[in-house]
Design an enzyme around this catalytic site. Structure first.
Site: not given
Ligand code: COA
Length: 336
Positions: A122, A263, A293
């Site tokens: 990215c 980004h 993204n």
């Molecule tokens: N819908 C509903 N629930 C979801 C889900 C979805 N699409 N994806 C994950 N969950 C659940 C998880 O399973 C977790 O459940 P649990 O607590 O029972 O295990 C819960 O939601 C919370 O998960 P968590 O990982 O703490 O959520 P978060 O607030 O961190 O958000 C992301 C998840 C992926 C959006 C966030 O971590 C993020 O943006 N990370 C960076 C990703 C990124 O930038 N990637 C590309 C890099 S260039």
């Protein structure tokens, strides 16, 4: 980590044209609700994404890149045969080789250019702009076509709710030229990476470590695998630090930055970076709500949108910031 020093007396390397392409097909959060166990509320609240664009089966990354590149060349009023260099930043090349940049060269008939890809996930578009700057500043080339293009839908597992809600497809391109306008163009950049956490965000199979096999396909190892929480924590720290550092070392106050072009991985990450700088939200360019993204294409499309639609004035400051797999991160400052 130490960053490389600030550019000394940067030469004027300016954006003289921009273009972007987004596929017509829209994948909404409601569509995803029918595919995996998720909800519009969850996706919007945790990421800021409402919908994303998905290229159809027949369209590859280079096809989108060609469409964006043609628009950028037209905007720059530069004939394809006069392009000196093409760099394409992508993690979704059409093939392992040849490079997507060479396929773009063929597509636009830029017969006098040399072309290569950059893989910095990215952060790729910022790495590509910085790389082009050094070629232009040295005088080796007079202009460069820089592209960020991705078909992330090709490596996204639509059975994995942790990742499939995040990604989209698209392409952005700019034309850079060395001009005579001292004090304008790319003023500084910071490129950083840390391979220790390369496993946080990867496509495990399909390369030389794990070539495609029935087993790798069965285990769905050709799709993006991500440790979301780790990436999130890292991203907030890296984005804050690179944003503040480049502003400080160029003696820029938050109110002097016209547009932050970040980004677009997660609205919460973008807002944290802007907050660390003290930048008002009205100066952030968002496209995450409509495109998700798009990896290297996020900042490429973002820059092209700002150049084409925001009526920039001489002296405006544009600040690009990004992070991605590798891990990689960086920032780049442009004075219009
Ligand atoms: N819908 C509903 N629930 C979801 C889900 C979805 N699409 N994806 C994950 N969950 C659940 C998880 O399973 C977790 O459940 P649990 O607590 O029972 O295990 C819960 O939601 C919370 O998960 P968590 O990982 O703490 O959520 P978060 O607030 O961190 O958000 C992301 C998840 C992926 C959006 C966030 O971590 C993020 O943006 N990370 C960076 C990703 C990124 O930038 N990637 C590309 C890099 S260039």
């Amino acid at each position: 980590m130490r960053a490389m020093p600030k550019l000394e007396n940067p030469v004027p390397v300016e954006v003289i044209g921009a273009g972007y392409y987004l596929p017509e097909r829209i994948l909404t959060n409601a569509d995803l609700e029918r595919m995996v166990e998720t909800s519009d509320d969850w996706i919007v609240e945790r990421t800021g994404i409402h919908e994303r664009r998905i290229a159809d089966e027949t369209m590859s990354t280079s096809d989108m890149a060609v469409l964006a590149a043609r628009k950028a060349l037209e905007h720059a009023q530069l004939a394809a045969e006069d392009v000196d260099m093409i760099i394409c930043a992508t993690v979704t090349p059409d093939m392992m080789f040849p490079s997507t940049a060479c396929l773009v060269q063929r597509g636009i008939e830029a017969r006098n250019a040399f072309a290569f890809d950059i893989s910095a996930a990215c952060t790729g578009f910022i790495y590509a702009l910085a790389t082009a700057y050094t070629y232009l500043a040295s005088g080796y080339v007079g202009n460069a076509l820089i592209i960020g293009a991705e078909k992330l839908s090709a490596i996204t597992d639509y059975k994995d709710r942790n990742t499939c809600v995040l990604f989209g497809d698209g392409a952005g391109a700019v034309v850079l030229k060395r001009t005579g306008r001292a004090g304008h163009g790319i003023r500084d950049f910071i490129l950083e990476s840390d391979g220790r956490n390369a496993h946080w965000l990867q496509v495990p199979a399909g390369g030389s470590r794990m070539p495609a096999s029935t087993k790798s396909i069965g285990e769905r190892l050709h799709y993006i695998s991500m440790e979301g929480r780790e990436v999130f924590k890292f991203a907030v720290t890296a984005m804050k630090r690179t944003t503040v550092r480049i502003a400080e070392r160029n003696n820029l106050k938050a109110e002097e930055i016209t547009w932050l072009i970040p980004h677009q991985a997660n609205k919460r990450i973008i807002d944290a970076a802007a907050q660390a700088l003290g930048l008002d939200q009205s100066h952030i360019h968002y496209n995450i709500h409509k495109y998700g993204n798009m990896s290297a294409a996020s900042t490429a499309v973002g820059l092209a949108e700002v150049v084409l639609h925001y009526n920039l004035k001489e002296g405006d400051y544009l600040l690009l910031v990004a992070f991605g797999a590798g891990m990689t991160w960086g920032s780049l400052l442009i004075r219009w």
